[in-house]
Design an enzyme around this catalytic site. Structure first.
Site, PDB file in Angstrom:
ATOM      1  N   LYS A 117      20.359  17.994  14.549  1.00 26.86           N
ATOM      2  CA  LYS A 117      19.319  16.961  14.658  1.00 26.86           C
ATOM      3  C   LYS A 117      18.130  17.415  13.803  1.00 26.86           C
ATOM      4  O   LYS A 117      18.283  17.545  12.601  1.00 26.86           O
ATOM      5  CB  LYS A 117      18.976  16.717  16.123  1.00 26.86           C
ATOM      6  N   CYS A 120      23.006   7.559  26.076  1.00 24.03           N
ATOM      7  CA  CYS A 120      23.453   8.650  26.971  1.00 24.03           C
ATOM      8  C   CYS A 120      22.379   8.993  27.991  1.00 24.03           C
ATOM      9  O   CYS A 120      22.159  10.172  28.309  1.00 24.03           O
ATOM     10  CB  CYS A 120      23.858   9.897  26.184  1.00 24.03           C
ATOM     11  N   ASP A 150      14.957  21.180  27.302  1.00 23.86           N
ATOM     12  CA  ASP A 150      15.917  20.535  26.409  1.00 23.86           C
ATOM     13  C   ASP A 150      15.155  20.134  25.147  1.00 23.86           C
ATOM     14  O   ASP A 150      14.385  19.171  25.147  1.00 23.86           O
ATOM     15  CB  ASP A 150      16.521  19.312  27.115  1.00 23.86           C
ATOM     16  N   GLN A 180      15.404  16.992  20.834  1.00 23.57           N
ATOM     17  CA  GLN A 180      14.615  16.095  19.968  1.00 23.57           C
ATOM     18  C   GLN A 180      13.314  16.732  19.496  1.00 23.57           C
ATOM     19  O   GLN A 180      12.488  16.041  18.889  1.00 23.57           O
ATOM     20  CB  GLN A 180      14.326  14.782  20.705  1.00 23.57           C
ATOM     21  N   HIS A 189      18.555  13.037  29.082  1.00 21.09           N
ATOM     22  CA  HIS A 189      19.858  12.725  28.484  1.00 21.09           C
ATOM     23  C   HIS A 189      20.917  13.207  29.479  1.00 21.09           C
ATOM     24  O   HIS A 189      20.689  14.184  30.196  1.00 21.09           O
ATOM     25  CB  HIS A 189      19.945  13.514  27.170  1.00 21.09           C
TER      26      HIS A 189
HETATM   27  C1  LIG Z   1      17.193  14.856  24.653  1.00 24.14           C
HETATM   28  C2  LIG Z   1      18.633  15.133  24.327  1.00 24.14           C
HETATM   29  N1  LIG Z   1      19.277  16.089  25.003  1.00 24.14           N
HETATM   30  C3  LIG Z   1      20.558  16.399  24.741  1.00 24.14           C
HETATM   31  C4  LIG Z   1      21.263  15.737  23.770  1.00 24.14           C
HETATM   32  C5  LIG Z   1      22.678  16.120  23.486  1.00 24.14           C
HETATM   33  O1  LIG Z   1      22.698  16.740  22.242  1.00 24.14           O
HETATM   34  P1  LIG Z   1      24.042  17.231  21.553  1.00 24.14           P
HETATM   35  O2  LIG Z   1      24.690  16.031  20.996  1.00 24.14           O
HETATM   36  O3  LIG Z   1      23.567  18.201  20.520  1.00 24.14           O
HETATM   37  O4  LIG Z   1      24.853  17.889  22.593  1.00 24.14           O
HETATM   38  C6  LIG Z   1      20.638  14.729  23.037  1.00 24.14           C
HETATM   39  C7  LIG Z   1      21.372  13.956  22.020  1.00 24.14           C
HETATM   40  O5  LIG Z   1      20.938  12.968  21.511  1.00 24.14           O
HETATM   41  C8  LIG Z   1      19.289  14.428  23.319  1.00 24.14           C
HETATM   42  O6  LIG Z   1      18.628  13.478  22.645  1.00 24.14           O
END
Ligand SMILES: Cc1ncc(COP(=O)(O)O)c(C=O)c1O
Length: 393
Positions: free
Chosen positions: A214, A351, A188, A191, A112
């Site tokens: 989430k 994104c 990260d 998900q 992301h």
């Molecule tokens: C794998 C991953 N990393 C980071 C993010 C960013 O998350 P946040 O909106 O909580 O900043 C997302 C958001 O969908 C994501 O799917």
């Protein structure tokens, strides 16, 4: 026996729509919403900043939430920092770690933007960044990460579950190879937390960033960042709440996690998140994982049987199913699904522009599943997508 009907009673909006966009953000259960309402009506004060009863109660409830969240992830509460989202957590590390010019970071094309741009920006400070490619199903081969390491590599930054493919990465193996090579690792978990079991102690990563909004079912504006060795860095963001003393030009920071939470935090959000995590624990993370995997397996299988649909990602996936309908733009598909059947799916590049381009498409439609979705909703989705063939043939 998993009682999805009982779960759905706690998410009133599900009576109105077919919500298949939990990868973007999940719905929040009634007990968590009530905990936030109770904060506003009964005891709203600031955190860690007052002797009076409302400030004390607020501080206690906020710190109780920290205990709950840390315990759920098997992390030390003193190393568990509340943030506003995953992105803020990752940026906190990128902006606060004591990098030196010539340091090297390994990340992946699967990421992301939140776990890519903060590292790419460090190139302006003389940090080298290597970006590893996944395979066509969105899986990163840990050997490619290992081969990319140099004696200047300081960090591996990798996603646990891809938000584009739903592919689950072998983060334990990547963490082990990071340990073996004396490199730090950031996972990260945007998900993964709340969707699959996450045990930070056994995983052994240095940083774990996730969202509260989430899989953990908390409200928007909440996130969690685990920092294994908080003493190695000073937060790039300082201010109220972060110091124990200031004399002249000198200041003494509070220990972690307080030194990483500058300014008034999202107090109601964190209290709601604590309740939401209790809710996830009560349902059971293994039950949730099984339920979501079964729904996405069915959806992926049945959608891929449709001639006008291409489904992406591996067979064994988390609750994320990306697809495209031949001849229709993903945004049009999403709009039609909403207007015809009130189905809420995400469309676009999610994104993650580099990996979407890697798939040689501009965008995908993404159906994602959470603990409250049902087999009937998979049927509704498949039927609605099937009906789109009238528009493309
Ligand atoms: C794998 C991953 N990393 C980071 C993010 C960013 O998350 P946040 O909106 O909580 O900043 C997302 C958001 O969908 C994501 O799917």
């Amino acid at each position: 026996m998993y009682d999805v009907d009982a779960v759905r009673e706690d998410f009133p909006v599900l009576k109105e729509v077919v919500y298949l966009d939990s990868t973007a953000t999940t719905q929040t259960p009634v007990p968590a919403v009530e905990a936030m309402v109770e904060y506003f009506y009964r005891y709203a004060g600031n955190h860690g900043r007052g002797a009076h009863r409302l400030a004390r109660e607020t501080t206690n409830r906020y710190e109780d939430a920290r205990e709950t969240v840390a315990h759920f992830l098997n992390a030390d509460p003193s190393k568990t920092v509340f943030t506003k989202n995953t992105t803020e957590g990752i940026n906190l590390i990128a902006n606060s770690y004591p990098w030196e010019a010539g340091d090297h970071i390994v990340t992946t094309m699967l990421e992301h933007h939140s776990n890519l741009l903060p590292w790419l920006r460090l190139q302006k400070k003389g940090i080298d960044v290597t970006v590893i490619k996944p395979d066509r199903e969105g899986i990163i081969d840990p050997r490619m990460i290992e081969n990319a390491l140099t004696d200047r590599t300081k960090l591996i930054a990798v996603t646990h579950i891809s938000n584009v493919f739903g592919s689950v990465q072998n983060v334990s193996r990547i963490t082990k190879l990071a340990r073996k090579n004396g490199v730090k690792i950031l996972v990260d978990g945007a998900q993964s937390a709340g969707h699959v079991p996450v045990n930070i102690k056994t995983l052994g990563c240095d940083f774990f960033a996730t969202a509260g909004h989430k899989g953990l079912l908390g409200p928007q504006g909440t996130g969690v960042l685990y920092i294994k060795d908080p003493e190695v860095m000073e937060s790039a963001s300082l201010g109220g709440g972060t110091v124990s003393d200031v004399r002249g030009h000198e200041y003494t920071l509070e220990p972690s996690p307080t030194c990483f939470e500058a300014g008034t935090p999202n107090i109601p959000g964190v209290i709601g998140l604590g309740k939401a995590v209790e809710y996830v624990k009560k349902i059971g993370i293994s039950e949730i994982e099984k339920h979501e995997a079964e729904l996405s397996r069915q959806a992926a299988k049945r959608l891929s049987e449709l001639d006008h649909v291409e489904v992406y990602g591996p067979e064994n996936r988390a609750g994320i199913v990306p697809f495209n309908v031949t001849g229709l733009h993903a945004h049009d598909v999403a709009l039609i699904l909403d207007q015809t059947r009130k189905i809420c799916v995400r469309s676009g590049h999610h994104c993650a522009i580099p990996v979407t381009r890697f798939l040689e498409v501009e965008s995908t439609v993404r159906a994602s599943f959470a603990l409250y979705n049902t087999k009937e909703e998979v049927d509704i989705l498949v039927k609605a997508v099937d009906a789109l063939k009238a528009l493309v043939s």
